[in-house]
Design a protein around this motif. Structure first.
Motif, PDB file in Angstrom:
ATOM      1  N   TRP A  94      -2.207  -5.968   2.290  1.00  0.00           N
ATOM      2  CA  TRP A  94      -2.061  -4.429   2.679  1.00  0.00           C
ATOM      3  C   TRP A  94      -1.105  -4.210   3.851  1.00  0.00           C
ATOM      4  O   TRP A  94      -0.032  -3.747   3.938  1.00  0.00           O
ATOM      5  CB  TRP A  94      -3.187  -3.462   2.484  1.00  0.00           C
ATOM      6  CG  TRP A  94      -3.598  -3.504   1.072  1.00  0.00           C
ATOM      7  CD1 TRP A  94      -4.688  -3.707   0.464  1.00  0.00           C
ATOM      8  CD2 TRP A  94      -3.048  -2.408   0.193  1.00  0.00           C
ATOM      9  NE1 TRP A  94      -4.762  -3.509  -0.792  1.00  0.00           N
ATOM     10  CE2 TRP A  94      -3.789  -2.587  -0.910  1.00  0.00           C
ATOM     11  CE3 TRP A  94      -2.010  -1.716   0.313  1.00  0.00           C
ATOM     12  CZ2 TRP A  94      -3.557  -2.080  -2.150  1.00  0.00           C
ATOM     13  CZ3 TRP A  94      -1.779  -1.033  -1.160  1.00  0.00           C
ATOM     14  CH2 TRP A  94      -2.511  -1.136  -2.131  1.00  0.00           C
ATOM     15  N   ALA A 123       2.136  -5.618   3.042  1.00  0.00           N
ATOM     16  CA  ALA A 123       2.854  -4.668   2.235  1.00  0.00           C
ATOM     17  C   ALA A 123       3.594  -3.385   3.280  1.00  0.00           C
ATOM     18  O   ALA A 123       4.445  -2.633   3.093  1.00  0.00           O
ATOM     19  CB  ALA A 123       1.938  -4.116   1.210  1.00  0.00           C
ATOM     20  N   SER A 124       2.520  -3.011   4.016  1.00  0.00           N
ATOM     21  CA  SER A 124       2.977  -1.808   5.067  1.00  0.00           C
ATOM     22  C   SER A 124       4.151  -2.046   5.689  1.00  0.00           C
ATOM     23  O   SER A 124       4.981  -1.089   5.969  1.00  0.00           O
ATOM     24  CB  SER A 124       1.469  -1.607   5.962  1.00  0.00           C
ATOM     25  OG  SER A 124       1.721  -2.360   6.899  1.00  0.00           O
ATOM     26  N   THR A 180       6.844  -3.623   4.613  1.00  0.00           N
ATOM     27  CA  THR A 180       7.985  -3.919   3.648  1.00  0.00           C
ATOM     28  C   THR A 180       8.471  -2.348   3.230  1.00  0.00           C
ATOM     29  O   THR A 180       9.634  -2.148   2.796  1.00  0.00           O
ATOM     30  CB  THR A 180       7.591  -4.582   2.577  1.00  0.00           C
ATOM     31  OG1 THR A 180       6.565  -3.715   1.640  1.00  0.00           O
ATOM     32  CG2 THR A 180       7.000  -6.009   2.502  1.00  0.00           C
TER      33      THR A 180
END
Lengths: 291, 265
Positions: free
Chosen positions: A129, A132-133, A135
């Motif tokens: 996560w 992902a944050s 991206t």
């Protein structure tokens, strides 16, 4: 000291290219004006005009540094350092949300890293996560954070600080996870022979071992924090801070203002990274870990 | 041979087996190891790499768990003994914390074990003197030579007064001259403190010079091939290494190592 000559050479080369660029990019406007007035200009007249336009496509370094001085040093001499036309005023706005965001991001990053290192579930779940944050384009999520926080009555510095924190926590997480895991098997076994608990192993071994990694992350984090604060200012009102200056400059075609805000931001970033670097050197030297 | 020390058993292994599960299949690190170590013994474990000497030492320290067999340390299981802080462990590298002074490094186990400040300082002084480093407490590790650092790490293992000292090739990374000197010092320290010492080495002269009992091991699977009770006196000047008795024991160790090697050939 030996590095000063190469640095100056590169700076001189950049300025030279910049002046040439200013001339070619601003030349067309000068020629159009002359054509409309029905006059022809000599080369030296064209050159002089491209260097002094009020709204050039590419301002010259002299114009940019003039503007920088006019909006900082000159304002101080006038006693109007904190007026709305002063870059010191805008710089302080950006700097305060940068620093608050940096502190929030660093603390969050360290806490997450501690959790990831000590808890298998967090190790498996948080890292993807966190990656992902990063991206998600910050430019897309920043206005949403501002709007959401505004709707729950949070305005001013905090939303901007949170966007700054959003960018700065990530390098700290990555660096600290690596740092907290840096003690080797032998060092961990040694703690085991003392029957030391997780807390003691963390406090006496993992945390001190992670310091070189932490400082490297902090250098990246504080620069990212400044970027976050400036991006946040592009979507908050009233327009203020370096981001506000850049945006209002682009509304009104004030290229010189944009460039001077850009330079001021770069100078502030360099200073912040430099300060972290000095603290790093002093700390690691005191800890006997200087490279 | 052990002098006038009481012969209470401190460490006892019976039919000890240890198999590591690795990606390349199981590795039989220890096979049917039986050994009894008495109080005040200086026991060396010697053998080629992969013979399980370090693994056995780590098993005594409860850093590895045996697959089968029984192992008692101070009359309890190895795990309980570890929790009771029954031993001090000296690793191949000194592993001192660069951010702590020598005194600070020696205080590390004392802090974890909850000794009060005055007691900590007193103990640091005492063990620094034991390893001949008195006055170096305020120095940082990088200011000391490799030999001195290893002595500091021995002091750290001695600080909390465990009766057992386990040493895993502690002088392996040091040069011959420093090594001789430290061996001599270690014997003096052993004589003064009357600790039970387990010592892993791959040097025959080192093992013979130091030990009251030499355990010869061989690899694949790791096992004990010979246990030699030394007949050398407790008092051992460095010159003893030229005596006929010393050379005879060294011969027996070498024969034991060769026999273990031939079994595999």
């Amino acid at each position: 000291m030996r590095s000063i000559i190469p640095i100056l050479t590169v700076v001189a080369a950049i300025f030279a290219i910049w002046f040439v660029g200013s001339f070619f990019m601003n030349k067309q406007w000068t020629l159009d004006q002359a054509e409309r007035a029905g006059t022809t200009l000599s080369f030296s007249e064209v050159l002089a005009d491209t260097m002094t336009q009020e709204r050039p496509k590419l301002p010259t370094p002299i114009q940019v540094f003039d503007e920088l001085w006019e909006t900082t040093g000159a304002k101080v001499l006038d006693g109007k350092a904190m007026s709305k036309r002063s870059l010191i005023y805008h710089g302080w706005i950006t700097l305060s949300s940068t620093l608050v965001g940096f502190v929030i991001g660093t603390l969050a990053g360290i806490l997450l890293a501690v959790g990831i290192v000590h808890n298998k579930a967090m190790d498996m779940s948080v890292m993807p996560w966190a990656i992902a944050s990063q991206t998600i384009p910050i430019l897309a999520i920043a206005p949403m954070i501002v709007v959401v926080m505004n709707s729950i009555g949070v305005q001013g510095l905090l939303p901007k600080a949170i966007i700054a924190a959003y960018l700065s926590f990530f390098p700290v997480v990555v660096g600290m996870v690596k740092g907290l895991r840096s003690p080797n098997a032998m060092q961990l076994d040694l703690m085991k022979t003392y029957n030391a608990g997780q807390f003691e192993t963390f406090w006496k071994l993992r945390l001190p071992s992670s310091m070189p990694f932490l400082f490297t992350s902090l250098k990246v984090g504080i620069a990212a924090s400044l970027v976050g604060a400036i991006v946040a200012e592009l979507s908050s009102s009233p327009l203020a801070g370096f981001g506000g200056r850049m945006l209002s400059g682009s509304y009104y075609g004030q290229t010189i203002q944009i460039w001077s805000a850009l330079f001021a931001a770069a100078i502030v970033a360099a200073c912040l990274v430099g300060i972290v670097g000095v603290i790093q050197q002093l700390t690691l030297k005191k800890m006997g870990m200087a490279q | 041979m052990g002098g006038g020390v009481s012969q209470a058993t401190v460490i006892e292994a019976k039919n000890l087996d240890l198999t590591f599960q690795t990606n390349d299949g199981p590795v039989h690190a220890l096979k049917d190891v039986n050994l009894q170590i008495n109080k005040g013994d200086f026991v060396s474990f010697i053998g080629p790499s992969g013979c399980g000497k370090t693994t056995f030492l780590r098993t005594i320290a409860a850093l590895e768990t045996p697959t089968s067999g029984t192992l008692t340390v101070n009359g309890m299981s190895a795990e309980e003994a570890r929790k009771n802080r029954a031993y001090g462990y000296v690793f191949q590298a000194a592993g001192l914390y660069p951010w702590r002074t020598i005194a600070g490094n020696i205080k590390l186990p004392l802090e974890i074990m909850g000794f009060d400040k005055a007691e900590q300082n007193q103990r640091v002084e005492r063990v620094l003197e034991l390893v001949d480093l008195a006055g170096f407490g305020n120095k940082y590790p990088w200011q000391l030579s490799g030999g001195m650092q290893q002595r500091a790490s021995i002091a750290r293992a001695l600080a909390f007064d465990a009766d057992i000292l386990l040493m895993d090739e502690p002088f392996g990374a040091l040069d011959e001259i420093v090594r001789d000197h430290l061996n001599e010092q270690l014997l003096k320290l052993w004589d003064r403190t009357n600790k039970t010492i387990g010592f892993v080495t791959h040097s025959i002269p080192e093992a013979v010079y130091l030990s009251t009992k030499i355990v010869v091991m061989s690899p694949r699977p790791g096992r004990i091939t010979d246990v030699i009770e030394s007949t050398l006196p407790r008092e051992r000047p460095l010159e003893i290494r030229d005596s006929a008795e010393f050379i005879e024991i060294a011969h027996r160790v070498r024969d034991g190592l060769r026999a273990g090697h031939d079994d595999n050939a």
